[in-house]
Write a protein that holds these residues in place. Sequence first.
Motif, mmCIF file in Angstrom:
data_model
loop_
_atom_site.group_PDB
_atom_site.id
_atom_site.type_symbol
_atom_site.label_atom_id
_atom_site.label_comp_id
_atom_site.label_asym_id
_atom_site.label_seq_id
_atom_site.Cartn_x
_atom_site.Cartn_y
_atom_site.Cartn_z
ATOM 1 N N CYS A 43 4.566 5.925 3.930
ATOM 2 C CA CYS A 43 3.391 5.534 3.131
ATOM 3 C C CYS A 43 3.508 5.952 1.664
ATOM 4 C CB CYS A 43 2.125 6.150 3.738
ATOM 5 S SG CYS A 43 1.702 5.480 5.360
ATOM 6 N N LEU A 51 -0.554 1.737 1.083
ATOM 7 C CA LEU A 51 -1.438 2.453 1.994
ATOM 8 C C LEU A 51 -2.899 2.289 1.609
ATOM 9 C CD1 LEU A 51 -1.962 4.369 4.356
ATOM 10 C CD2 LEU A 51 -1.566 6.287 2.780
ATOM 11 N N LEU A 78 3.126 4.514 11.260
ATOM 12 C CA LEU A 78 3.194 4.830 9.841
ATOM 13 C C LEU A 78 3.596 6.298 9.720
ATOM 14 C CD1 LEU A 78 -0.054 3.114 8.491
ATOM 15 C CD2 LEU A 78 2.265 2.170 8.581
ATOM 16 N N ALA A 123 -4.243 6.959 6.089
ATOM 17 C CA ALA A 123 -3.283 6.505 7.100
ATOM 18 C C ALA A 123 -3.940 6.344 8.462
ATOM 19 C CB ALA A 123 -2.111 7.484 7.186
#
Length: 356
Positions: A43, A51, A78, A123
């Motif tokens: 990310c 992101l 992720l 995230a």
Amino acid sequence: MKTLKGPGIFLSQFIGPQAPFNTLEGLAQWAAALGYNALQIPCNQPAIFDLSQAAASQTYCDEVAGMLAEHGLVISELSTHLEGQLVAVHPAHDVAFDNFAPPAVRGNSARRTQWATQRVRDAAAASQKLGLRAHATFSGSLAWPYVYPWPPHNPQLLSEAFAELARRWRPILDCFDEHGVDLCYEIHPGEDLHDGVTFERFLAAVNDHPRASILFDPSHLHLQHIDYAQFIDIYHARIKAFHVKDAEYLPNGRSGVYGGYQRWIDRAGRFRSPGDGQIDFKTIFSKLAQYDYGGWAVLEWECCLKDAATGAREGAEFIRQHIIPVADRAFDDFAAQQSDDALVRAQLGLAQGGER
């Protein structure tokens, strides 16, 4: 029982300025051609994966997933390894880790921590929008400078370090719980969560939080002389992500576990491409199958000898060959007999009334 998924590949070590490694679609085409089924996406590269946009926009997430699907790929997880590192940084490491953060927050540890915390929370939102069940990260480190201390351990210092680590991560874990995603800490030297004991200490500090999970990477355990197979026996219920990375430890008379500040190629313990080191992956894949691990097997290429292109090409087939399609029935089912209580008692030589 579940058959684990794979092969996947972690993109961090392959992103670069030249095509096809400078766009997500280029990386997808490259990985698919090598035989991978999934990408683990970092990310910290907005040009690859944005992101902020993913956390806010279902449309963006659908577009990313749709593009990958065109190449026969999905996202395994992720990754916020760098952002997670910045959630907890000891002052001794401030300068070294500042470059992981944007210029606006460098030199200000409080603002940097706030920024990193929000990125990891983003995230969680992005993972939910993408339909993911697990996320990969680092814990950061407040106690690591005291891992082998002189003067000896100060119990109060270590207690406060883990209490503070828990204070920073507990709200993030709650956020991941709200989004239905497991937060998987890679057990890794340099992090406060670097072995089973430190993970247990953290787990106790966050009251056994249901989302506090493990990214299992046997290479980091092997180089610490930890029994990585028994680690699976102990912690399998918390293992929700898996890096396929090999390592070897070659004892010698000059240096040991700590590496002597040498280059990786000169250390006693060093990382290798899968199949080139000492990790017993047959046992690892067998144990993960035994314990019903249903996540992804993801190549993380880090090798001090073999070039990245070869490691990536070989890694897909290596993982594919080690995945165990789990059985849907026991091998001796053909000999099973149907019984009732009377037949069972008769087989034991017992009368109906309980006497022989």
